[in-house]
Design a protein around this motif. Structure first.
Motif, mmCIF file in Angstrom:
data_model
loop_
_atom_site.group_PDB
_atom_site.id
_atom_site.type_symbol
_atom_site.label_atom_id
_atom_site.label_comp_id
_atom_site.label_asym_id
_atom_site.label_seq_id
_atom_site.Cartn_x
_atom_site.Cartn_y
_atom_site.Cartn_z
ATOM 1 N N PHE A 60 0.835 -1.460 0.046
ATOM 2 C CA PHE A 60 -0.098 0.140 0.117
ATOM 3 C C PHE A 60 0.662 1.108 0.151
ATOM 4 C CE2 PHE A 60 -1.877 2.878 1.789
ATOM 5 C CZ PHE A 60 -3.257 3.455 1.087
ATOM 6 N N ARG A 61 2.044 1.170 0.796
ATOM 7 C CA ARG A 61 2.942 2.049 0.595
ATOM 8 C C ARG A 61 3.957 2.591 -0.799
ATOM 9 N NH1 ARG A 61 5.849 4.737 4.808
ATOM 10 N NH2 ARG A 61 8.209 5.542 4.440
ATOM 11 N N GLN A 62 4.114 1.677 -1.054
ATOM 12 C CA GLN A 62 4.393 1.695 -2.275
ATOM 13 C C GLN A 62 3.112 2.132 -3.659
ATOM 14 O OE1 GLN A 62 5.919 -2.423 -2.616
ATOM 15 N NE2 GLN A 62 8.384 -1.609 -2.119
ATOM 16 N N LEU A 63 2.320 1.522 -3.264
ATOM 17 C CA LEU A 63 1.162 2.352 -4.018
ATOM 18 C C LEU A 63 1.358 4.048 -4.166
ATOM 19 C CD1 LEU A 63 -1.240 -0.089 -4.466
ATOM 20 C CD2 LEU A 63 0.191 -0.143 -6.316
ATOM 21 N N MET A 64 0.580 4.998 -2.903
ATOM 22 C CA MET A 64 1.029 5.810 -2.245
ATOM 23 C C MET A 64 1.557 6.293 -3.123
ATOM 24 S SD MET A 64 -2.190 5.765 -1.437
ATOM 25 C CE MET A 64 -2.125 7.429 -0.919
ATOM 26 N N PHE A 65 3.117 5.967 -2.592
ATOM 27 C CA PHE A 65 4.199 6.610 -3.146
ATOM 28 C C PHE A 65 4.100 6.691 -4.741
ATOM 29 C CE2 PHE A 65 7.117 5.908 0.784
ATOM 30 C CZ PHE A 65 6.974 7.249 0.614
ATOM 31 N N GLY A 126 7.506 -0.074 -6.168
ATOM 32 C CA GLY A 126 7.028 -1.389 -6.087
ATOM 33 C C GLY A 126 7.185 -1.854 -7.718
ATOM 34 N N PRO A 127 7.034 -2.797 -8.300
ATOM 35 C CA PRO A 127 7.268 -2.410 -9.960
ATOM 36 C C PRO A 127 6.477 -1.747 -10.457
ATOM 37 C CG PRO A 127 5.489 -4.471 -8.450
ATOM 38 C CD PRO A 127 6.189 -3.507 -7.359
#
Length: 150
Positions: A60-65, A126-127
């Motif tokens: 979730f953190r990576q998606l936000m960034f 992330g990816p």
């Protein structure tokens, strides 16, 4: 629309700016010399070109960034820190400037010609898709060229 390193025209624009670099230019921010910046970019960009496909999902953190970076921000924050393996401050002699600059030009010139998908994972985001990697690398290069006023 965001610029991308996957475009020959965008790469050519970056290379024109790169020609203005020299080992004596002082950074507008950060601790790296121009030579150290080139080594940093060369390591990072070679890693991106060779990175394996990601098999992990983003947190979730990576998606936000990722959302903020690709949809709200238009450039890197000035003092953003990269992974330790790409930190080169104090590790690149100015005598290697021309060699590193030549590598930099060579590596950037590869991006519009690649015939496979960039789909590796980024430590913060992330990816990433092929298109996202293209935008990311362009912004990374732009960030460091602006760092040195070119």
């Amino acid at each position: 629309m965001s610029k991308t390193i996957l475009s020959s025209q965008a790469v050519n624009e970056l290379l024109v700016r790169t020609e203005k670099l020299n080992p004596d230019i002082k950074a507008n921010w950060g601790l790296m010399t121009a030579t150290e910046m080139l080594v940093h970019c060369n390591l990072a960009h070679q890693g991106i070109l060779k990175a394996p496909k990601s098999d992990k999902s983003a947190t979730f953190r990576q998606l936000m960034f990722k959302f903020v970076f690709f949809n709200i921000r238009s450039e890197f924050p000035k003092l953003a820190k990269g992974p330790k393996r790409f930190q080169t401050a104090g590790n690149a002699p100015d005598a290697s400037f021309e060699e590193e600059k030549s590598k930099f030009v060579h590596i950037l010139s590869k991006f519009p010609k690649i015939d496979y998908a960039l789909d590796a994972s980024h430590p913060v985001f992330g990816p990433l898709t092929h298109q996202q990697w293209g935008i990311f690398v362009w912004r990374h290069v732009d960030h460091h060229l602006r760092q040195f006023g070119v």
